[in-house]
Write an enzyme that holds these catalytic residues in place. Structure first.
Site, mmCIF file in Angstrom:
data_model
loop_
_atom_site.group_PDB
_atom_site.id
_atom_site.type_symbol
_atom_site.label_atom_id
_atom_site.label_comp_id
_atom_site.label_asym_id
_atom_site.label_seq_id
_atom_site.Cartn_x
_atom_site.Cartn_y
_atom_site.Cartn_z
ATOM 1 C CG HIS A 273 -1.634 1.132 1.427
ATOM 2 N ND1 HIS A 273 -1.475 2.295 2.276
ATOM 3 C CD2 HIS A 273 -2.785 1.659 0.736
ATOM 4 C CE1 HIS A 273 -2.290 3.063 2.353
ATOM 5 N NE2 HIS A 273 -3.239 2.991 1.375
ATOM 6 C CG HIS B 157 -0.332 9.874 0.451
ATOM 7 N ND1 HIS B 157 -0.483 9.536 1.927
ATOM 8 C CD2 HIS B 157 -1.619 9.367 0.069
ATOM 9 C CE1 HIS B 157 -1.566 8.998 2.281
ATOM 10 N NE2 HIS B 157 -2.346 9.103 1.133
#
Length: 662
Positions: free
Chosen positions: A194, A240
């Site tokens: 992830h 991100h």
């Protein structure tokens, strides 16, 4: 005279106390010296496994040393006390445990040496090994132990060192792929990362290709990349989104994936893209992907697959899995933008982007949530985008998507519906999965028999922590996505599970998760299961810490006080833990303790072993760990190597244990 008397009177208190201080200091020095020369506990422990009056009690045996090492038989360790005194501890090598000595005598008939046929019989009856391995093991032992001169038999020391060698006597099945790899991808658990590009926390760490390389070297098969336009909207970055993370160029990540994709495993690498690009940048990244991977790229002829190919069919291939970007599509569809503006604000405009909405989907207490929230564009950016939206993506980009991702509108029932002529990937947050498991457990199992389910951490895990993976696995979820940046019990469990099947990153799901009964029934995870087997074991001893750690690593004043936690990680009914006694001041602790665990779903269970240095304040020092898949645990006496917090195996530190299934 009077001045001298006054002086003596002034110093009298000090002079009168000096003898007491001197004698106390002398007593302490003699006591410490006595304890170091005649250590009561270590001497009792280190000789209790030797026969009475054995010469090994009078000399220091070399049997506890790795055959490649030559060091003094008695190792001295000096520890300072109060800055003034030195405590000296000696490490006296121990001999084989009684169980090993008894086994040696049993199979040699009391003779001092063991021959190949006797070793073969021991391996077959006690270790559960086939006859074909005995000759190779015998030759390997002689090569390691007596490479300077010819020998045709094994001594007790040779036999003991063989059993304590992780290379010759590992605790799990040999490091090779043995499962059937010809079934569809949906029949396997897949080692999944992830936010694979992050070097640390989810808020302000750097983005880099280094974590991707490390993950691929460990056998991770699913790499996630979040791709965003740069500030000038002309280049593509991996980061991100809506955080303070520093970006890395997407081309850097793609090239690293190509270079390291098949270092640890030949089976396919899946790149899950969460893209936030315009059609122009989609076309640009599509060209980058084609130029980078070339023939390695798997692009099926049909736009939608009716069934996933097998890992065997996809060896050395790169697979792209994604869906159209939410931001771009919403901008192009003004009607949908107006009707869903508030939903998109709730789900996508949070600081954590695609993860934040997971926290609003389910309440923290795990109670049932409003399943209508699944219609939002939340989670992994795979919200309610209808199929016609795919026509708005760049054609070059759309052609690269081999595994289509997305959520069907209409709530949880529609999300888990199975389409006859199409397979897809669905993503859920850990909280969404927990809620779905309570009300739609069998629907999840049925869905994952044909389709792929990806589970990802909730958005509040800012420190890159992880969650319990067994909720996903027991419902058939193939991609339980984990943060690989740090370390914790759950990550060790994940590493333990994927040590199975040769560490190739694909582990065949148990048959009960794939079977369909005569009345179309499937496995129900909520039902209580009967005990299938009992794992019985014994922890004998450990060694190697003094070679892998500084002698003051655990305690500045004395050797470590080791204890071991042995337990089971698995479905809730199987979870258990036992803790051994603390062995004080010993680098080579001997526990000689037994343990036993009942297992209802052994196919999904992982044996948990952690060694700690006891601390009276409760802040126990870490001294090694290993997590082993129960399905591949070998019976008999085994050498169990330990790993550090990052999952790297220590060179020397290991335990001697015995396993049996009843």
């Amino acid at each position: 005279g009077s001045r001298a008397a006054q002086s003596r009177g002034k110093d009298a208190p000090f002079l009168s106390s000096f003898p007491s201080f001197f004698y106390i200091s002398l007593y302490l020095s003699l006591y410490i010296e006595f304890q170091s020369r005649y250590p009561k506990r270590p001497s009792q422990r280190n000789t209790k496994y030797l026969p009475p009056n054995s010469p090994a009690q009078l000399r220091i045996s070399s049997v506890s040393l790795p055959p490649s090492l030559h060091r003094p038989a008695e190792i001295m360790g000096n520890y300072r006390m109060c800055g003034c005194f030195v405590r000296k501890f000696s490490v006296i090598e121990s001999g084989p445990p009684p169980d090993i000595a008894d086994a040696f005598r049993k199979y040699t008939g009391g003779a001092p040496v063991m021959f190949p046929d006797q070793l073969r019989l021991f391996l077959a009856e006690h270790q559960g090994a086939d006859d074909g391995t005995a000759g190779k093991i015998f030759a390997a032992i002689l090569q390691k132990r007596h490479h300077l001169f010819s020998r045709h038999s094994l001594t007790l020391d040779d036999f003991y060192r063989y059993l304590f060698s992780p290379d010759l006597n590992p605790p799990t099945i040999a490091d090779q792929v043995y499962q059937d790899m010809t079934k569809p991808l949906s029949h396997y658990f897949i080692y999944t990362g992830h936010n694979s590009y992050l070097t640390g926390n989810q808020l302000n760490s750097d983005c880099s290709d280094i974590p991707i390389i490390k993950a691929l070297k460990r056998g991770v098969r699913v790499i996630e990349l979040d791709i965003w336009p740069n500030s000038d909207k002309d280049e593509i970055h991996v980061l991100h989104g809506r955080t303070l993370t520093t970006p890395v160029e997407v081309l850097t990540c793609l090239r690293s994936i190509k270079e390291y994709a098949f270092v640890a495993s030949p089976y396919p690498v899946i790149i899950t893209l969460e893209d936030h690009l315009t059609t122009q940048l989609q076309a640009k990244v599509a060209q980058m992907i084609k130029d980078t991977f070339g023939e390695m790229l798997y692009c099926p002829d049909a736009e939608c697959l009716e069934e996933f190919p097998s890992p065997e069919d996809l060896k050395y291939r790169i697979i792209i899995s994604t869906k159209p970007p939410t931001e771009y599509l919403m901008g192009k569809s003004s009607t949908r933008k107006r009707s869903k503006s508030q939903k998109d604000k709730d789900s996508d405009d949070e600081i954590w982007g695609r993860e934040a909405a997971a926290d609003s989907t389910d309440r923290e207490d795990g109670s049932k949530s409003d399943w209508s929230s699944f219609d939002k564009d939340e989670g992994d950016g795979e919200g309610g985008i209808q199929e016609e939206d795919e026509e708005k993506t760049a054609p070059q980009y759309r052609h690269l998507i081999a595994i289509h991702a997305g959520k069907l509108k209409g709530g949880i029932d529609n999300m888990l519906s199975i389409e006859e002529n199409k397979v897809r990937r669905l993503s859920m947050s850990e909280q969404e999965l927990e809620a779905a498991a309570k009300t739609h457990g069998t629907a999840l199992v049925r869905f994952t028999q044909k389709n792929l389910l990806r589970v990802y951490p909730k958005g509040t895990r800012l420190t890159s922590s992880n969650y319990n993976p067994f909720i996903g696995w027991m419902h058939g979820a193939q991609m339980v996505a984990f943060n690989m940046q740090g370390y914790d019990k759950h990550l060790w469990t994940m590493q333990g599970m994927f040590r199975a099947n040769g560490g190739c990153g694909y582990v065949k799901k148990p048959d009960f998760l794939l079977e369909v009964g005569p009345n179309n029934q499937v496995f129900d995870p909520s039902l209580a299961q009967q005990v299938k087997t009992i794992l019985k074991g014994k922890l004998y001893l450990g060694e190697g810490w003094l070679l892998d750690f500084r002698h003051t690593h655990f305690d500045l004043c004395s050797p470590p006080d080791f204890f071991v936690k042995v337990g089971i990680e698995g479905v809730p009914a199987d979870k258990a833990k036992q803790i051994t006694n603390v062995i004080d001041d010993d680098w080579q602790p001997i526990w000689n303790e037994e343990f036993q665990f009942e297992l209802r779903v052994p196919e999904l269970a992982v044996l948990r072993i952690e060694v700690h240095d006891n601390d009276l304040g409760g802040n126990h020092g870490f001294a090694g760990q290993t997590y082993l898949p129960i399905s591949e645990l070998r019976t008999g006496i085994r050498a169990v190597p330990l790993h550090d917090r990052r999952g790297n195996k220590y060179k020397h530190t290991r335990l001697l244990m015995e396993f049996e299934f009843a």
